[in-house]
Motif scaffolding. Sequence first.
Motif, mmCIF file in Angstrom:
data_model
loop_
_atom_site.group_PDB
_atom_site.id
_atom_site.type_symbol
_atom_site.label_atom_id
_atom_site.label_comp_id
_atom_site.label_asym_id
_atom_site.label_seq_id
_atom_site.Cartn_x
_atom_site.Cartn_y
_atom_site.Cartn_z
ATOM 1 N N UNK A 90 0.816 -1.207 0.000
ATOM 2 C CA UNK A 90 0.000 0.000 0.000
ATOM 3 C C UNK A 90 0.852 1.260 0.000
ATOM 4 N N UNK A 91 0.303 2.298 -0.600
ATOM 5 C CA UNK A 91 0.876 3.632 -0.494
ATOM 6 C C UNK A 91 -0.193 4.535 0.093
ATOM 7 N N UNK A 92 0.222 5.603 0.733
ATOM 8 C CA UNK A 92 -0.722 6.549 1.328
ATOM 9 C C UNK A 92 -0.646 7.848 0.562
ATOM 10 N N UNK A 93 -1.797 8.331 0.138
ATOM 11 C CA UNK A 93 -1.876 9.547 -0.658
ATOM 12 C C UNK A 93 -2.618 10.603 0.147
ATOM 13 N N UNK A 94 -1.947 11.708 0.449
ATOM 14 C CA UNK A 94 -2.606 12.836 1.111
ATOM 15 C C UNK A 94 -3.169 13.724 0.016
ATOM 16 N N UNK A 95 -4.471 13.848 0.003
ATOM 17 C CA UNK A 95 -5.106 14.640 -1.042
ATOM 18 C C UNK A 95 -5.110 16.131 -0.710
ATOM 19 N N UNK A 96 -5.353 16.444 0.556
ATOM 20 C CA UNK A 96 -5.437 17.853 0.902
ATOM 21 C C UNK A 96 -5.156 18.056 2.381
ATOM 22 N N UNK A 97 -4.549 19.190 2.675
ATOM 23 C CA UNK A 97 -4.299 19.604 4.055
ATOM 24 C C UNK A 97 -4.484 21.114 4.113
ATOM 25 N N UNK A 98 -5.043 21.575 5.197
ATOM 26 C CA UNK A 98 -5.247 23.013 5.326
ATOM 27 C C UNK A 98 -5.302 23.438 6.782
ATOM 28 N N UNK A 99 -4.806 24.628 7.046
ATOM 29 C CA UNK A 99 -4.848 25.219 8.380
ATOM 30 C C UNK A 99 -5.306 26.667 8.201
ATOM 31 N N UNK A 100 -6.244 27.097 9.030
ATOM 32 C CA UNK A 100 -6.705 28.477 8.946
ATOM 33 C C UNK A 100 -5.531 29.448 9.075
ATOM 34 N N UNK A 101 -5.561 30.545 8.315
ATOM 35 C CA UNK A 101 -4.423 31.481 8.304
ATOM 36 C C UNK A 101 -3.958 31.942 9.685
ATOM 37 N N UNK A 102 -4.877 32.240 10.584
ATOM 38 C CA UNK A 102 -4.490 32.722 11.913
ATOM 39 C C UNK A 102 -3.828 31.656 12.775
ATOM 40 N N UNK A 103 -3.867 30.394 12.335
ATOM 41 C CA UNK A 103 -3.304 29.291 13.107
ATOM 42 C C UNK A 103 -2.071 28.684 12.435
ATOM 43 N N UNK A 104 -1.682 29.232 11.310
ATOM 44 C CA UNK A 104 -0.507 28.722 10.608
ATOM 45 C C UNK A 104 0.762 29.128 11.347
#
Length: 90
Positions: free
Chosen positions: A44-58
């Motif tokens: 198996x391989x793991x594919x991360x499709x999307x990641x996001x963090x709100x701007x004020x928490x980056x």
Amino acid sequence: MEFELSNLTHFLQDNNNYGFIAKENNKIVGFIYGYSLLKPNGKYMFYVHSVGVLPNYQGKGIGKELFKSAIKAAVEINKIEPVRLIFEVD
């Protein structure tokens, strides 16, 4: 990013799909989702499709912790090794 609840529920019911959120003061401030894919060699391989963090928490390590959680789950559940990360920036 917004999702219809029925689609999100269906996505998360599949054991090959992963979704994690980060919360602060009961507010969702980040997310990551992806899935495991079976390769022709039987591994198996793991594919991360999307990641996001709100701007004020980056810049607070939230994205890093989300990646660590997702990778840990993928390794434990599907015995994915080694882990390789490839990034595409929009």
